[in-house]
Design an enzyme around this catalytic site. Structure first.
Site, PDB file in Angstrom:
ATOM      1  N   ARG A   1      -1.085   1.705  -8.979  1.00 18.98           N
ATOM      2  CA  ARG A   1      -1.807   2.947  -9.242  1.00 18.98           C
ATOM      3  C   ARG A   1      -0.766   4.005  -9.575  1.00 18.98           C
ATOM      4  O   ARG A   1       0.057   4.354  -8.741  1.00 18.98           O
ATOM      5  CB  ARG A   1      -2.619   3.338  -8.004  1.00 18.98           C
ATOM      6  CG  ARG A   1      -3.659   2.277  -7.631  1.00 18.98           C
ATOM      7  CD  ARG A   1      -4.289   2.530  -6.280  1.00 18.98           C
ATOM      8  NE  ARG A   1      -3.270   2.520  -5.228  1.00 18.98           N
ATOM      9  CZ  ARG A   1      -3.382   3.190  -4.096  1.00 18.98           C
ATOM     10  NH1 ARG A   1      -4.424   3.943  -3.876  1.00 18.98           N
ATOM     11  NH2 ARG A   1      -2.435   3.115  -3.186  1.00 18.98           N
TER      12      ARG A   1
ATOM     13  N   GLY B   1       0.837  -1.190   0.000  1.00 24.76           N
ATOM     14  CA  GLY B   1       0.000   0.000   0.000  1.00 24.76           C
ATOM     15  C   GLY B   1       0.868   1.234   0.000  1.00 24.76           C
ATOM     16  O   GLY B   1       1.634   1.442   0.930  1.00 24.76           O
ATOM     17  N   THR B   2       0.736   2.071  -1.036  1.00 23.71           N
ATOM     18  CA  THR B   2       1.657   3.179  -1.249  1.00 23.71           C
ATOM     19  C   THR B   2       0.922   4.296  -1.963  1.00 23.71           C
ATOM     20  O   THR B   2      -0.040   4.047  -2.675  1.00 23.71           O
ATOM     21  CB  THR B   2       2.850   2.713  -2.117  1.00 23.71           C
ATOM     22  OG1 THR B   2       3.460   1.592  -1.501  1.00 23.71           O
ATOM     23  CG2 THR B   2       3.885   3.802  -2.290  1.00 23.71           C
ATOM     24  N   VAL B   3       1.386   5.554  -1.783  1.00 23.75           N
ATOM     25  CA  VAL B   3       0.860   6.661  -2.583  1.00 23.75           C
ATOM     26  C   VAL B   3       1.993   7.281  -3.390  1.00 23.75           C
ATOM     27  O   VAL B   3       3.129   7.365  -2.935  1.00 23.75           O
ATOM     28  CB  VAL B   3       0.185   7.742  -1.716  1.00 23.75           C
ATOM     29  CG1 VAL B   3      -1.092   7.208  -1.092  1.00 23.75           C
ATOM     30  CG2 VAL B   3       1.113   8.298  -0.649  1.00 23.75           C
TER      31      VAL B   3
END
Length: 514
Positions: A486, A332-334
């Site tokens: 993403r 999980g990363t932005v």
């Protein structure tokens, strides 16, 4: 222009640009806002990396934190562990994100640090409506954590992220006064409070109470590292990544192997087969060798050399090969990209590693601590063996593209071990097939997981699935696009300065332009 996975975060960056800030200021504002509006993927207690283009030069920032000084293989064995756990206080490493914000602001920013963090503080105080993809992952995490987390150490997570006994629903307004207060403290002290002040003390107290390893001394000793980015030339374009301990090297290794082939047709079985095989080889070697540079049995230069690529390319045949198998966890990363009218550009990424991270949230602060230490090996002979003060193999990677010494722009694809695979596919789509940024991101993706197993999206053409199966690949068609990463892209026309952006269709992505 600011491109990221949350509209309100992109808007925070745009607000700073409109106030006279530069691309770096906008990136910091966006990153801080993302800890509020996408807590399912990152937080104040995570790590960060950045590639910054300014005045015709590319700078790299490694803000990944090391293992605490008291965290050793012997201590983990004493606690009965044969491998590093995923949750709890044990996998918590020093968070680097707040220091990254302060460091970027100090070196390249134009506006006062407090002004840059103001939008994120406002979002935390006043709240925001939970967006669709965010709500989906938040609810899934809450359901999972209710089953898994019974100990007191996890109470802070429920108090912060499920205060009414459940996750906020899509469209529901969520706010966090504790998160706002922490961001305010970081803003007022240029992150000093997090590493040597009141927040450091709160983290230290929490870890002591629950027999954790991270101390205020570990926090005080941390400083982000400016590094020289590494690159390979792929068909006339220079593709840039952060050097180890990051896994960006894997994308470069795969590109180096792949460029010995000619890809003349987009979405053909021969193109996909050779791309997949190149990525399998690069990933197998990357997982075996990448760690802190001093602990690697082979140098960065050797892994990026044409001799290495030529040798590995010769192993690729007409059928799917079986490399050394490995199980790859999800992440999980932005990611965000920003560019301004002066030509400054930044590729920035931050993460708590797996979703909300360790599940440990420091009470009353909104600080969700990362579980990055889960990637350490407890085998003392492994290059990535756990040692006090050592940074682990790191999944989060920002990317940057240049041509003939001029910036083309920042790009990134987030999502655990999908990231180098996403970088590879986006660059191939851009360079080999001349797709525009949005099309390069939207194209159906594949992901190697282990052995001969390849996951593909539902939109992947059925006839190509069948053709790859005939070449010996085991194909899994996935219903959910989430595991395929993403991404965001901003390309700049070197003659006109016009910016072209693409944002991820697999999440709540947004491009804010002005």
């Amino acid at each position: 222009m600011v491109a990221t996975s949350q509209p309100l975060a992109a808007q925070a960056g745009l607000e700073i640009l409109q106030k006279g800030g530069n691309a770096i200021d906008a990136a910091i504002a966006t990153a801080a806002a993302l800890t509020v509006v996408e807590p399912t993927s990152n937080g104040i207690g995570g790590d960060a990396f950045a590639l910054v283009w300014t005045k015709d030069k590319l700078h790299g920032l490694n803000a990944s934190g090391p293992a605490p000084q008291k965290l050793t293989i012997d201590e983990m064995k004493k606690r009965g562990y044969e491998k590093m756990p995923m949750f709890g206080v044990e996998p918590v490493t020093v968070p680097g994100a707040p220091a990254a914000w302060a460091e970027l602001s100090e070196k390249f920013g134009r506006l006062p640090f407090e002004e840059v963090l103001a939008p994120s503080i406002r979002l935390a105080e006043e709240g925001y409506p939970v967006s669709p993809v965010l709500g989906k992952y938040w609810n899934a995490a809450a359901q999972k954590f209710k089953e898994l987390f019974k100990e007191k150490v996890y109470q802070g997570w429920f108090d912060t992220f499920a205060p009414e006994g459940s996750a906020p629903q899509i469209g529901e307004i969520w706010s966090s006064q504790a998160h706002a207060a922490t961001l305010s403290s970081i803003a007022e002290t240029k992150a000093e409070s997090f590493y040597t002040g009141e927040l450091a003390q709160k983290i230290d107290d929490f870890m002591k109470e629950h027999s954790g390893f991270l101390t205020k001394e570990d926090l005080a000793a941390f400083k982000p590292e400016w590094v020289d980015p590494v690159s390979v030339n792929y068909r006339g374009y220079d593709v840039w990544e952060i050097p180890p301990n990051g896994q960006g090297m894997i994308a470069l290794m795969a590109l180096n192997i792949a460029q010995g082939f000619e890809f003349t047709e987009f979405q053909s079985v021969e193109t996909y087969h050779k791309q997949i095989e190149a990525m399998k080889l690069a990933f197998t070697d990357g997982k075996a060798f990448i760690s802190e540079p001093g602990d690697m049995p082979v140098s960065t230069e050797e892994l990026l050399a044409s001799e290495y690529a030529d040798k590995r390319r010769r192993a690729i045949g007409e059928k799917a090969m079986m490399p050394k198998p490995m199980e790859l966890p999800k992440g999980g990363t932005v990611y965000l990209a920003a560019a301004d009218d002066e030509g400054n550009m930044i590729s920035y990424i931050q993460s708590n590693y797996m979703g909300f991270g360790s599940g440990a949230v420091v009470p009353g602060t909104g600080i969700a601590l990362q579980n990055r230490g889960h990637d350490f090996s407890l085998d003392p002979e492994h290059p990535n063996a756990l040692k006090p003060g050592k940074r682990t193999y790191h999944t989060i990677i920002p990317g940057f593209l240049t041509k003939d010494g001029q910036a083309v722009g920042p790009f990134g694809v987030m999502g655990g071990y999908m990231q180098p695979q996403g970088h590879f596919q986006v660059i191939a789509n851009t360079v080999d097939f001349q797709l525009n940024p949005q099309a390069a991101l939207d194209a159906p993706r594949w992901q190697w997981t282990n052995g001969k197993t390849i996951q593909v999206e539902q939109s992947f053409p059925a006839h190509l699935v069948q053709a790859l199966q005939r070449k010996g690949h085991t194909i899994q068609i996935m219903n959910d696009g989430g595991p395929f990463g993403r991404g965001q892209i901003i390309w700049r026309d070197p003659e006109t300065g016009v910016l072209r952006g693409g944002t991820e269709s697999r999440t709540d992505g947004h491009i804010a332009a002005w």
